[in-house]
Design a protein around this motif. Sequence first.
Motif, PDB file in Angstrom:
ATOM      1  N   ALA A 215     -36.400 108.405  44.695  1.00  0.00           N
ATOM      2  CA  ALA A 215     -37.191 107.892  44.799  1.00  0.00           C
ATOM      3  C   ALA A 215     -36.829 106.629  44.417  1.00  0.00           C
ATOM      4  O   ALA A 215     -36.854 105.125  44.806  1.00  0.00           O
ATOM      5  CB  ALA A 215     -38.664 108.419  45.486  1.00  0.00           C
TER       6      ALA A 215
ATOM      7  N   GLN B  32     -35.556 114.383  46.652  1.00  0.00           N
ATOM      8  CA  GLN B  32     -36.464 114.255  47.453  1.00  0.00           C
ATOM      9  C   GLN B  32     -36.270 112.978  48.132  1.00  0.00           C
ATOM     10  O   GLN B  32     -37.283 113.234  49.160  1.00  0.00           O
ATOM     11  CB  GLN B  32     -37.017 113.639  46.158  1.00  0.00           C
ATOM     12  CG  GLN B  32     -37.523 114.978  45.186  1.00  0.00           C
ATOM     13  CD  GLN B  32     -37.854 116.267  45.373  1.00  0.00           C
ATOM     14  OE1 GLN B  32     -38.959 116.026  46.626  1.00  0.00           O
ATOM     15  NE2 GLN B  32     -38.260 116.887  44.815  1.00  0.00           N
ATOM     16  N   VAL B  33     -35.487 112.507  49.004  1.00  0.00           N
ATOM     17  CA  VAL B  33     -35.576 111.299  49.515  1.00  0.00           C
ATOM     18  C   VAL B  33     -33.879 111.951  50.426  1.00  0.00           C
ATOM     19  O   VAL B  33     -33.850 110.946  51.214  1.00  0.00           O
ATOM     20  CB  VAL B  33     -35.468 110.155  49.288  1.00  0.00           C
ATOM     21  CG1 VAL B  33     -36.159 109.466  48.231  1.00  0.00           C
ATOM     22  CG2 VAL B  33     -34.468 109.848  48.250  1.00  0.00           C
TER      23      VAL B  33
ATOM     24  N   TRP C 283     -42.434 110.419  45.966  1.00  0.00           N
ATOM     25  CA  TRP C 283     -41.679 108.899  46.535  1.00  0.00           C
ATOM     26  C   TRP C 283     -42.829 108.723  45.018  1.00  0.00           C
ATOM     27  O   TRP C 283     -41.312 107.288  44.404  1.00  0.00           O
ATOM     28  CB  TRP C 283     -42.913 108.034  47.175  1.00  0.00           C
ATOM     29  CG  TRP C 283     -42.606 108.555  48.737  1.00  0.00           C
ATOM     30  CD1 TRP C 283     -43.017 108.987  49.260  1.00  0.00           C
ATOM     31  CD2 TRP C 283     -41.368 107.761  49.440  1.00  0.00           C
ATOM     32  NE1 TRP C 283     -42.764 109.045  50.571  1.00  0.00           N
ATOM     33  CE2 TRP C 283     -41.602 108.126  50.629  1.00  0.00           C
ATOM     34  CE3 TRP C 283     -40.551 107.389  48.898  1.00  0.00           C
ATOM     35  CZ2 TRP C 283     -40.583 107.651  51.473  1.00  0.00           C
ATOM     36  CZ3 TRP C 283     -39.341 106.902  49.764  1.00  0.00           C
ATOM     37  CH2 TRP C 283     -39.410 107.771  51.460  1.00  0.00           C
TER      38      TRP C 283
END
Length: 222
Positions: free
Chosen positions: A212, A69-70, A207
């Motif tokens: 994250a 996700q990051v 986030w």
Amino acid sequence: MTEKRPFRLPSARLVAIAAIAGLVCGAGVVTIRHIWSEGQVQGAGVAQAGLCEGTASRIASLKPLLKGQVAAMSANERPRIVPLSFKGPDGAAMSEASFTGKTVLLNLWATWCVPCREEMPALNALEREKGDDRFEVVTVNIDTGDDAKPQTFMGEYGIDALKLYRDSSMGVFNALKKEGLAFGLPATLLIDDKGCLLASMNGPAAWDSPDAKALVDFAKAK
């Protein structure tokens, strides 16, 4: 009041919308203030090199965490402190030095930016879980005008863990654009406790995801 719920994040469409919105935002601002003279900037570069000594090795260790996700975050390739200027919740002037000793996830957003609106609940959740005296999610709103619109948005969406940092002049966006760090909204920087840039990204992210959180845990570790 019923809490509004966000759409799913992230999405390629939202990233594209954010980039376009940021370009429009940047085009609308034709004046960028120069704070330092040429000699002062050169001197600051030397000081930054000293303050950020050891940052390169820390960034190298951080790179494996820029995944999932990051994954859109880019590791900083040269030690530097990014100049920041905006107002705190009480209206007082703040800079990058205001957060010395604290790792910061700095996020620029606006109420008219759809991807920004959609990722704010996740940023709020991250601050609620990970925020302490060593880490803070600092979301800087760049809406023009007074505080009414961002305050209303935060109330309607249940954004209760984040403080309202503001820059109605959009000067902080233009400063980061000049540094090659902001091409649209949202724009996010991960900054260590000495004020040295670790990584950055343009576009939204989840986030509150495990990816994250692992990144934040690493960045805030002494």
